[in-house]
Design a protein around this motif. Structure first.
Motif, short mmCIF file in Angstrom:
data_model
loop_
_atom_site.label_atom_id
_atom_site.label_comp_id
_atom_site.label_asym_id
_atom_site.label_seq_id
_atom_site.Cartn_x
_atom_site.Cartn_y
_atom_site.Cartn_z
N ALA A 48 0.86 -1.16 -0.11
CA ALA A 48 0.07 0.17 -0.03
C ALA A 48 0.72 1.19 0.02
O ALA A 48 0.50 2.08 -0.80
CB ALA A 48 -1.10 -0.14 1.33
N LEU A 49 1.91 1.05 0.66
CA LEU A 49 2.76 2.45 0.86
C LEU A 49 3.56 2.77 -0.28
O LEU A 49 3.39 3.92 -0.92
CB LEU A 49 3.81 2.31 2.24
CG LEU A 49 3.16 2.35 3.48
CD1 LEU A 49 4.46 2.02 4.46
CD2 LEU A 49 2.78 3.91 3.67
N VAL A 50 3.94 1.63 -0.93
CA VAL A 50 4.81 1.84 -2.00
C VAL A 50 3.92 2.05 -3.37
O VAL A 50 4.19 3.25 -3.84
CB VAL A 50 5.64 0.49 -2.73
CG1 VAL A 50 6.28 0.55 -3.84
CG2 VAL A 50 6.75 0.25 -1.63
N GLU A 51 2.84 1.65 -3.65
CA GLU A 51 1.85 1.91 -4.54
C GLU A 51 1.11 3.03 -4.31
O GLU A 51 0.93 4.19 -5.42
CB GLU A 51 0.78 0.74 -4.82
CG GLU A 51 1.25 -0.55 -5.12
CD GLU A 51 2.01 -0.71 -6.37
OE1 GLU A 51 1.66 0.14 -7.47
OE2 GLU A 51 3.03 -1.35 -6.62
N GLY A 52 1.06 3.59 -3.24
CA GLY A 52 0.27 4.85 -2.84
C GLY A 52 1.23 6.10 -3.19
O GLY A 52 0.92 7.11 -3.59
N VAL A 53 2.75 6.02 -2.69
CA VAL A 53 3.55 7.07 -2.92
C VAL A 53 3.85 7.09 -4.45
O VAL A 53 3.93 8.26 -4.89
CB VAL A 53 4.80 6.62 -2.30
CG1 VAL A 53 5.85 7.65 -2.63
CG2 VAL A 53 4.34 6.89 -0.62
N LEU A 54 3.88 5.96 -5.09
CA LEU A 54 4.26 6.27 -6.73
C LEU A 54 3.12 6.69 -7.29
O LEU A 54 3.23 7.65 -8.29
CB LEU A 54 4.31 4.73 -7.11
CG LEU A 54 5.84 4.20 -6.85
CD1 LEU A 54 5.98 2.48 -7.36
CD2 LEU A 54 7.11 4.83 -6.88
N GLU A 55 1.83 6.25 -6.97
CA GLU A 55 0.68 6.75 -7.66
C GLU A 55 0.38 8.39 -7.32
O GLU A 55 -0.20 8.90 -8.23
CB GLU A 55 -0.53 5.86 -7.24
CG GLU A 55 -1.91 6.55 -7.85
CD GLU A 55 -3.25 5.50 -7.46
OE1 GLU A 55 -4.12 6.31 -7.71
OE2 GLU A 55 -3.03 4.65 -6.98
N HIS A 56 0.77 8.77 -6.04
CA HIS A 56 0.60 10.14 -5.64
C HIS A 56 1.51 11.05 -5.57
O HIS A 56 1.49 12.05 -4.76
CB HIS A 56 -0.55 10.19 -4.43
CG HIS A 56 -1.73 9.39 -4.39
ND1 HIS A 56 -2.98 10.05 -4.98
CD2 HIS A 56 -2.29 8.05 -4.04
CE1 HIS A 56 -3.73 8.89 -5.14
NE2 HIS A 56 -3.45 7.80 -4.46
#
Length: 147
Positions: A48-56
């Motif tokens: 969640a952290l990795v995907e979220g940071v990359l997306e936003h």
């Protein structure tokens, strides 16, 4: 070490590696995970952290710059900026994690992996964001910055 702390540390290490290479891709993530994190040890918070940071990342960076006096994202140390990205992502997008928990975890990560001054630097920015959110009734006015 708790599983959530381990997930945050692993996410920081991956984001730092991506930042160092200047390549925020799925390929880099997969290589990192294949080498350093066996699939059975991956934790949902890590994903969640990795995907979220990359997306936003653009919104997170604008938010961080909005609350950091005289510090643009490129001038910040890689550890500091990625710790901040993760914490701001948690604060804005993960309603199940209280802001104070995100801030405390970020300070601990900054102290462990950053410079002597990283903890105070991260704390100052994140506390300013927390106060702004609280003054606006918990709303996330910062999300308005999203494209």
């Amino acid at each position: 070490m708790g599983y959530r702390r381990r997930a945050r540390e692993q996410a920081l290490q991956l984001l730092f590696s991506m930042d160092l290479r200047g390549e925020f891709s799925e390929q880099v993530k997969n290589m990192f995970c294949r080498v350093l994190i066996p699939e059975d040890e991956r934790i949902l918070l890590f994903e969640a952290l990795v995907e979220g940071v990359l997306e936003h990342r653009e919104v997170l960076d604008r938010t961080i710059e909005q609350f950091s006096s005289n510090w643009r994202i490129p001038r910040m140390g890689r550890v500091d900026r990625n710790v901040l990205r993760m914490a701001v992502f948690e604060m804005l997008y993960m309603d199940d994690i209280p802001d104070k928990v995100s801030i405390n975890e970020a300070i601990d990560l900054a102290k462990k992996f950053g410079t002597r001054d990283s903890g105070a630097f991260v704390n100052g920015i994140l506390d300013s964001i927390r106060k702004d959110r609280e003054s606006k009734g918990g709303e996330d006015p910062l999300r308005i910055a999203e494209p």
